[in-house]
Design a protein around this motif. Structure first.
Motif, PDB file in Angstrom:
ATOM      1  N   LEU A  91     -80.400  24.027  61.421  1.00 17.56           N
ATOM      2  CA  LEU A  91     -80.453  23.933  62.878  1.00 17.56           C
ATOM      3  C   LEU A  91     -79.974  25.205  63.560  1.00 17.56           C
ATOM      4  N   LEU A  92     -79.443  26.148  62.774  1.00 19.06           N
ATOM      5  CA  LEU A  92     -78.980  27.431  63.305  1.00 19.06           C
ATOM      6  C   LEU A  92     -80.062  28.488  63.142  1.00 19.06           C
ATOM      7  N   PRO A  93     -80.100  29.511  64.014  1.00 19.92           N
ATOM      8  CA  PRO A  93     -80.962  30.665  63.750  1.00 19.92           C
ATOM      9  C   PRO A  93     -80.607  31.283  62.403  1.00 19.92           C
ATOM     10  N   ILE A  94     -81.576  31.891  61.747  1.00 22.46           N
ATOM     11  CA  ILE A  94     -81.373  32.383  60.388  1.00 22.46           C
ATOM     12  C   ILE A  94     -80.234  33.395  60.304  1.00 22.46           C
TER      13      ILE A  94
ATOM     14  N   LYS B  74     -71.578  30.368  50.127  1.00 21.58           N
ATOM     15  CA  LYS B  74     -72.242  31.655  49.957  1.00 21.58           C
ATOM     16  C   LYS B  74     -73.766  31.543  49.905  1.00 21.58           C
ATOM     17  N   TYR B  75     -74.258  30.519  49.206  1.00 22.88           N
ATOM     18  CA  TYR B  75     -75.708  30.437  48.999  1.00 22.88           C
ATOM     19  C   TYR B  75     -76.355  29.244  49.713  1.00 22.88           C
ATOM     20  N   VAL B  76     -75.595  28.569  50.554  1.00 23.09           N
ATOM     21  CA  VAL B  76     -76.160  27.404  51.242  1.00 23.09           C
ATOM     22  C   VAL B  76     -77.344  27.802  52.121  1.00 23.09           C
ATOM     23  N   TRP B  77     -77.229  28.935  52.806  1.00 24.77           N
ATOM     24  CA  TRP B  77     -78.283  29.363  53.728  1.00 24.77           C
ATOM     25  C   TRP B  77     -79.585  29.696  53.009  1.00 24.77           C
ATOM     26  N   CYS B  78     -79.519  29.907  51.708  1.00 23.16           N
ATOM     27  CA  CYS B  78     -80.699  30.342  50.942  1.00 23.16           C
ATOM     28  C   CYS B  78     -81.796  29.284  50.864  1.00 23.16           C
ATOM     29  N   SER B  79     -81.511  28.090  51.335  1.00 25.15           N
ATOM     30  CA  SER B  79     -82.548  27.055  51.404  1.00 25.15           C
ATOM     31  C   SER B  79     -82.885  26.729  52.860  1.00 25.15           C
ATOM     32  N   HIS B  80     -82.610  27.673  53.746  1.00 26.65           N
ATOM     33  CA  HIS B  80     -82.882  27.491  55.173  1.00 26.65           C
ATOM     34  C   HIS B  80     -84.361  27.177  55.381  1.00 26.65           C
ATOM     35  N   SER B  81     -84.645  26.150  56.175  1.00 23.02           N
ATOM     36  CA  SER B  81     -86.027  25.674  56.330  1.00 23.02           C
ATOM     37  C   SER B  81     -86.773  26.325  57.495  1.00 23.02           C
ATOM     38  N   ASN B  82     -86.052  27.099  58.309  1.00 20.08           N
ATOM     39  CA  ASN B  82     -86.669  27.709  59.486  1.00 20.08           C
ATOM     40  C   ASN B  82     -86.408  29.209  59.478  1.00 20.08           C
ATOM     41  N   LEU B  83     -87.362  29.964  58.974  1.00 17.83           N
ATOM     42  CA  LEU B  83     -87.194  31.411  58.828  1.00 17.83           C
ATOM     43  C   LEU B  83     -87.846  32.120  60.016  1.00 17.83           C
ATOM     44  N   THR B  84     -87.044  32.407  61.029  1.00 18.43           N
ATOM     45  CA  THR B  84     -87.518  33.111  62.217  1.00 18.43           C
ATOM     46  C   THR B  84     -87.088  34.563  62.128  1.00 18.43           C
ATOM     47  N   LEU B  85     -88.047  35.428  61.868  1.00 16.86           N
ATOM     48  CA  LEU B  85     -87.767  36.857  61.711  1.00 16.86           C
ATOM     49  C   LEU B  85     -88.300  37.586  62.940  1.00 16.86           C
ATOM     50  N   ASN B  86     -87.404  37.924  63.859  1.00 22.46           N
ATOM     51  CA  ASN B  86     -87.805  38.641  65.063  1.00 22.46           C
ATOM     52  C   ASN B  86     -86.729  39.660  65.424  1.00 22.46           C
ATOM     53  N   LYS B  87     -86.899  40.352  66.541  1.00 18.94           N
ATOM     54  CA  LYS B  87     -85.973  41.419  66.904  1.00 18.94           C
ATOM     55  C   LYS B  87     -84.597  40.884  67.275  1.00 18.94           C
ATOM     56  N   GLY B  88     -84.513  39.586  67.563  1.00 21.06           N
ATOM     57  CA  GLY B  88     -83.222  38.988  67.863  1.00 21.06           C
ATOM     58  C   GLY B  88     -82.460  38.612  66.611  1.00 21.06           C
ATOM     59  N   THR B  89     -83.110  37.923  65.690  1.00 22.02           N
ATOM     60  CA  THR B  89     -82.429  37.456  64.476  1.00 22.02           C
ATOM     61  C   THR B  89     -82.218  38.566  63.457  1.00 22.02           C
TER      62      THR B  89
END
Length: 362
Positions: free
Chosen positions: A10-13, A27-42
């Motif tokens: 639910l958090l930005p990447i 350490k590795y929990v985020w590595c299964s993040h389901s929402n990969l938003t790659l932009n100039k903000g993130t």
């Protein structure tokens, strides 16, 4: 761990990645993040903020950080992946890696926006007659994106400022429900091919595509309910075999032909060429919509039109918004705003009437 993964999704990447410093367990929990938003903000690190605002994120910085995120990600459970940054064909090797990641992870919602702009920028440029938006050749999507192995996984596809060539053996996106093509280099035949092989499509957006001259599909699109067409400068016709509920169109005054209009209740139309709004409402496309409830119409007009009396009435129309651009000089303007009282006759049950008049050339 499943609960932690759900919370981080639910958090930005970029915020999710920062939790990796909390402990070994995190350490590795985020590595299964389901929402990969790659932009100039993130992809911008906190330290690049200056006293005057954020420093401009360079191409190589964005690419390096995007590569680092995808390299560490597990590739599992990706629901949505968004690549939004101003890139071109010279960055093809890097973008290809990201596209292949999306394919391998069977991403359900895939967004590629390489314009670096908001959609409103396209509208302002093309409506002003500037048909050339980018100077660099656009990135060409790889054929793997259209492979049958990925086509069954995709639910939503949004493409902006790219070029595509559909392979001859394209089997279709069998479960695709939403398709958006913005500033995409695509032929009429490829548009028709896409539509003919996406039978579950519910939402279609074709905007600022400078090479499209016709959107024509006689094959039934039974699930298509929402259509958006924005300023395709060479577009000459729209003919689709579908039954829409909402329609948004902006551009030149062209024929709008649909197999059924009985369900169309909400329509927004912006004409960029001169025409008579009153005549269009009473005798044009809106007059074919028996159950129309809401109509927004933007039109520029010079000539006064006397609409012939007829039996047709908008018995379901409740909300009407007219935005009219009129010549400011009296010698040019031949319209009479009182003519629009005719609307009260043909829409007797109307509840909201909003009339906006803009005088231009004063």
């Amino acid at each position: 761990m499943d609960i932690l993964s759900r919370i981080l999704s639910l958090l930005p990447i970029n915020e999710a990645i920062r939790t990796s410093v909390l402990s070994r367990k995190w350490k590795y929990v985020w590595c299964s993040h389901s929402n990969l938003t790659l932009n100039k903000g993130t992809m911008r690190k906190p330290y690049v903020k200056t006293s005057t605002g954020y420093r401009w994120l360079r191409d190589n910085e964005f690419i390096t950080r995007a590569d680092a995120v995808l390299r560490q990600h597990s590739g599992m459970g990706v629901e949505r992946m968004e690549i939004k940054f101003g890139l071109h064909s010279k960055h093809a090797d890097h973008i290809d890696r990201w596209v292949n990641f999306a394919i391998a992870s069977k991403t359900k919602e895939f967004v590629i926006d390489l314009s670096g702009w908001d959609k409103s920028i396209f509208f302002s440029k093309l409506s002003a007659g500037n048909h050339r938006i980018v100077r660099e050749p656009p990135y060409n999507l790889p054929s793997q994106l259209f492979s049958p192995s990925y086509g069954s996984s995709l639910r939503c596809l949004e493409l902006t400022t790219v070029s595509l060539q559909i392979p001859a053996d394209f089997k279709g996106f069998l479960n695709l429900k939403s398709l958006s093509l913005v500033d995409v280099s695509i032929t009429d035949e490829e548009v028709q091919c896409m539509l003919s092989k996406c039978n579950l499509l519910e939402f279609l957006d074709i905007s600022f595509c400078k090479t499209v001259t016709s959107i024509r599909m006689l094959h039934p699109l039974d699930q298509l309910k929402h259509l958006v067409i924005d300023i395709c400068p060479k577009l000459q016709e729209i003919e689709l075999n579908c039954s829409l509920t909402t329609l948004k169109y902006s551009g030149n005054m062209i024929p709008l032909i649909f197999a059924s209009t009985s369900r169309l209740t909400n329509s927004s139309i912006v004409f960029l060429t001169y025409g008579s709004a009153l005549s269009y409402i009473a005798t044009g496309f809106p007059s074919t919509l028996p159950r129309l409830e809401t109509l927004n119409l933007h039109c520029a007009e010079r000539e006064r039109t006397i609409v012939p009396e007829g039996p047709f009435k908008f018995t379901y129309l409740r909300n009407l918004r007219l935005e009219l651009f009129l010549p400011g000089h009296e010698n040019i303007r031949k319209t009479d705003v009182l003519d629009y009282a005719h609307l009260l006759k043909i829409a007797p049950f109307m509840e909201t009437l909003e009339l906006s008049l803009v005088m231009v050339g004063l």
